[in-house]
Design a protein around this motif. Structure first.
Motif, PDB file in Angstrom:
ATOM      1  N   ILE A  61       0.837  -1.202   0.000  1.00  0.00           N
ATOM      2  CA  ILE A  61       0.000   0.000   0.000  1.00  0.00           C
ATOM      3  C   ILE A  61       0.872   1.252   0.000  1.00  0.00           C
ATOM      4  CG2 ILE A  61      -1.627   1.332   1.398  1.00  0.00           C
ATOM      5  CD1 ILE A  61      -2.855  -1.372   2.221  1.00  0.00           C
ATOM      6  N   ALA A  62       1.982   1.211   0.719  1.00  0.00           N
ATOM      7  CA  ALA A  62       2.841   2.390   0.861  1.00  0.00           C
ATOM      8  C   ALA A  62       4.009   2.393  -0.117  1.00  0.00           C
ATOM      9  CB  ALA A  62       3.367   2.456   2.290  1.00  0.00           C
ATOM     10  N   LYS A  63       3.953   1.604  -1.175  1.00  0.00           N
ATOM     11  CA  LYS A  63       5.103   1.474  -2.073  1.00  0.00           C
ATOM     12  C   LYS A  63       5.484   2.787  -2.743  1.00  0.00           C
ATOM     13  CE  LYS A  63       2.442  -0.089  -6.024  1.00  0.00           C
ATOM     14  NZ  LYS A  63       2.161  -1.156  -6.953  1.00  0.00           N
ATOM     15  N   ASP A  64       4.513   3.606  -3.147  1.00  0.00           N
ATOM     16  CA  ASP A  64       4.840   4.881  -3.785  1.00  0.00           C
ATOM     17  C   ASP A  64       5.441   5.868  -2.784  1.00  0.00           C
ATOM     18  OD1 ASP A  64       4.066   4.093  -6.329  1.00  0.00           O
ATOM     19  OD2 ASP A  64       1.977   4.650  -5.979  1.00  0.00           O
ATOM     20  N   PHE A  65       4.921   5.877  -1.560  1.00  0.00           N
ATOM     21  CA  PHE A  65       5.485   6.743  -0.525  1.00  0.00           C
ATOM     22  C   PHE A  65       6.924   6.346  -0.215  1.00  0.00           C
ATOM     23  CE2 PHE A  65       6.457   7.307   3.993  1.00  0.00           C
ATOM     24  CZ  PHE A  65       6.405   8.695   4.078  1.00  0.00           C
ATOM     25  N   ILE A  66       7.178   5.040  -0.101  1.00  0.00           N
ATOM     26  CA  ILE A  66       8.530   4.556   0.179  1.00  0.00           C
ATOM     27  C   ILE A  66       9.466   4.888  -0.973  1.00  0.00           C
ATOM     28  CG2 ILE A  66       9.912   2.468   0.549  1.00  0.00           C
ATOM     29  CD1 ILE A  66       7.448   1.320   2.029  1.00  0.00           C
ATOM     30  N   SER A  67       8.960   4.745  -2.196  1.00  0.00           N
ATOM     31  CA  SER A  67       9.775   5.059  -3.372  1.00  0.00           C
ATOM     32  C   SER A  67      10.130   6.536  -3.410  1.00  0.00           C
ATOM     33  CB  SER A  67       9.028   4.662  -4.643  1.00  0.00           C
ATOM     34  OG  SER A  67       9.732   5.077  -5.780  1.00  0.00           O
ATOM     35  N   HIS A  68       9.160   7.382  -3.125  1.00  0.00           N
ATOM     36  CA  HIS A  68       9.397   8.827  -3.170  1.00  0.00           C
ATOM     37  C   HIS A  68      10.288   9.297  -2.023  1.00  0.00           C
ATOM     38  CE1 HIS A  68       8.623  13.046  -3.945  1.00  0.00           C
ATOM     39  NE2 HIS A  68       8.306  13.189  -2.671  1.00  0.00           N
ATOM     40  N   THR A  69      10.042   8.763  -0.823  1.00  0.00           N
ATOM     41  CA  THR A  69      10.752   9.244   0.354  1.00  0.00           C
ATOM     42  C   THR A  69      12.152   8.650   0.485  1.00  0.00           C
ATOM     43  OG1 THR A  69       8.625   9.439   1.476  1.00  0.00           O
ATOM     44  CG2 THR A  69      10.591   9.523   2.852  1.00  0.00           C
ATOM     45  N   PHE A  70      12.281   7.349   0.286  1.00  0.00           N
ATOM     46  CA  PHE A  70      13.544   6.674   0.558  1.00  0.00           C
ATOM     47  C   PHE A  70      14.251   6.185  -0.705  1.00  0.00           C
ATOM     48  CE2 PHE A  70      10.775   5.887   4.271  1.00  0.00           C
ATOM     49  CZ  PHE A  70      11.512   6.591   5.208  1.00  0.00           C
ATOM     50  N   ILE A 124      13.500   3.678  -2.580  1.00  0.00           N
ATOM     51  CA  ILE A 124      13.530   2.214  -2.588  1.00  0.00           C
ATOM     52  C   ILE A 124      12.289   1.752  -3.340  1.00  0.00           C
ATOM     53  CG2 ILE A 124      13.475   0.124  -1.186  1.00  0.00           C
ATOM     54  CD1 ILE A 124      14.736   1.772   1.077  1.00  0.00           C
ATOM     55  N   GLN A 125      12.487   1.024  -4.443  1.00  0.00           N
ATOM     56  CA  GLN A 125      11.362   0.588  -5.248  1.00  0.00           C
ATOM     57  C   GLN A 125      10.944  -0.826  -4.835  1.00  0.00           C
ATOM     58  OE1 GLN A 125      14.068   2.271  -6.825  1.00  0.00           O
ATOM     59  NE2 GLN A 125      12.781   4.068  -6.598  1.00  0.00           N
ATOM     60  N   LEU A 126       9.763  -0.929  -4.272  1.00  0.00           N
ATOM     61  CA  LEU A 126       9.194  -2.205  -3.869  1.00  0.00           C
ATOM     62  C   LEU A 126       7.967  -2.504  -4.729  1.00  0.00           C
ATOM     63  CD1 LEU A 126       9.216  -1.701  -0.003  1.00  0.00           C
ATOM     64  CD2 LEU A 126      10.825  -3.040  -1.334  1.00  0.00           C
ATOM     65  N   PHE A 127       7.749  -3.755  -5.050  1.00  0.00           N
ATOM     66  CA  PHE A 127       6.561  -4.206  -5.766  1.00  0.00           C
ATOM     67  C   PHE A 127       6.332  -3.439  -7.065  1.00  0.00           C
ATOM     68  CE2 PHE A 127       5.580  -5.017  -1.233  1.00  0.00           C
ATOM     69  CZ  PHE A 127       5.509  -6.394  -1.291  1.00  0.00           C
ATOM     70  N   GLY A 128       7.391  -3.073  -7.761  1.00  0.00           N
ATOM     71  CA  GLY A 128       7.258  -2.410  -9.050  1.00  0.00           C
ATOM     72  C   GLY A 128       6.915  -0.934  -8.970  1.00  0.00           C
ATOM     73  N   ALA A 129       7.232  -0.277  -7.886  1.00  0.00           N
ATOM     74  CA  ALA A 129       6.955   1.153  -7.762  1.00  0.00           C
ATOM     75  C   ALA A 129       7.841   1.922  -8.730  1.00  0.00           C
ATOM     76  CB  ALA A 129       7.207   1.627  -6.329  1.00  0.00           C
ATOM     77  N   LYS A 130       7.315   3.037  -9.199  1.00  0.00           N
ATOM     78  CA  LYS A 130       8.074   3.861 -10.137  1.00  0.00           C
ATOM     79  C   LYS A 130       9.085   4.700  -9.356  1.00  0.00           C
ATOM     80  CE  LYS A 130       4.188   4.061 -13.213  1.00  0.00           C
ATOM     81  NZ  LYS A 130       2.921   4.701 -13.383  1.00  0.00           N
ATOM     82  N   PRO A 131      10.284   4.842  -9.897  1.00  0.00           N
ATOM     83  CA  PRO A 131      11.273   5.686  -9.208  1.00  0.00           C
ATOM     84  C   PRO A 131      10.828   7.138  -9.207  1.00  0.00           C
ATOM     85  CG  PRO A 131      12.167   4.827 -11.265  1.00  0.00           C
ATOM     86  CD  PRO A 131      10.815   4.227 -11.091  1.00  0.00           C
ATOM     87  N   PRO A 132      11.234   7.893  -8.186  1.00  0.00           N
ATOM     88  CA  PRO A 132      10.817   9.306  -8.122  1.00  0.00           C
ATOM     89  C   PRO A 132      11.457  10.109  -9.247  1.00  0.00           C
ATOM     90  CG  PRO A 132      12.398   8.821  -6.394  1.00  0.00           C
ATOM     91  CD  PRO A 132      12.078   7.521  -7.062  1.00  0.00           C
ATOM     92  N   LYS A 133      10.742  11.133  -9.677  1.00  0.00           N
ATOM     93  CA  LYS A 133      11.278  12.023 -10.711  1.00  0.00           C
ATOM     94  C   LYS A 133      12.320  12.927 -10.077  1.00  0.00           C
ATOM     95  CE  LYS A 133       7.021  11.993 -13.329  1.00  0.00           C
ATOM     96  NZ  LYS A 133       5.894  12.760 -13.823  1.00  0.00           N
ATOM     97  N   LYS A 134      13.390  13.138 -10.815  1.00  0.00           N
ATOM     98  CA  LYS A 134      14.473  13.976 -10.260  1.00  0.00           C
ATOM     99  C   LYS A 134      14.600  15.262 -11.016  1.00  0.00           C
ATOM    100  CE  LYS A 134      16.771  10.055  -8.457  1.00  0.00           C
ATOM    101  NZ  LYS A 134      17.879   9.434  -7.963  1.00  0.00           N
TER     102      LYS A 134
END
Length: 97
Positions: free
Chosen positions: A76-85, A87-97
Motif C-alpha cells: 500500500i505504501a510502495k509509492d510513498f517509500i519510493s518517493h521518500t527513501f 527504494i522501489q518495492l513491488f514495481g513502484a516507479k522511481p521518483p522524478k528527479k
C-alpha cells in the motif's frame, strides 16, 4: 462479449484474493492461537512443559500472518517509500528527479 468476459475474470481474481487474504490470514492466526493455548492433559503429570512441535507450528502461523500483513502495508505504501527513501518495492516507479 469480450468486455463481459474481462469483467468476470477480474471479478473472480478479486474475489479469490479477498477470500485468501480476508479469510485465510485470520484463520492461520487463529490456528496459531489455538495451538499456542494447548494445555497438557489434566490426568498427566503436572508439568509446565509444552509440546515443542506444537509451539513451533504456532509460532510459524504467527510469523506467516505477520509477513502477509507487513507485505500488505508495504504494498500500500510502495509509492510513498519510493518517493521518500528511493527504494522501489513491488514495481513502484522511481521518483522524478
Amino acid at each position: 462479449m469480450h468486455t463481459f468476459n474481462a469483467i468476470a475474470k477480474s471479478l473472480g481474481e478479486v474475489t479469490l484474493i479477498a477470500l485468501v487474504l480476508g479469510v485465510g490470514v485470520p484463520v492461520i492466526f487463529g490456528i496459531g492461537v489455538r495451538l499456542w493455548a494447548l494445555e497438557p492433559a489434566a490426568d498427566g503429570p503436572a508439568t509446565t512443559n509444552r509440546n515443542v512441535v506444537v509451539t513451533a507450528i504456532a509460532y510459524l502461523c504467527f510469523a506467516a500472518a505477520l509477513i502477509v500483513v507487513t507485505a500488505g502495508i508495504l504494498y500500500i505504501a510502495k509509492d510513498f517509500i519510493s518517493h521518500t527513501f528511493d527504494i522501489q518495492l513491488f514495481g513502484a516507479k522511481p521518483p522524478k528527479k
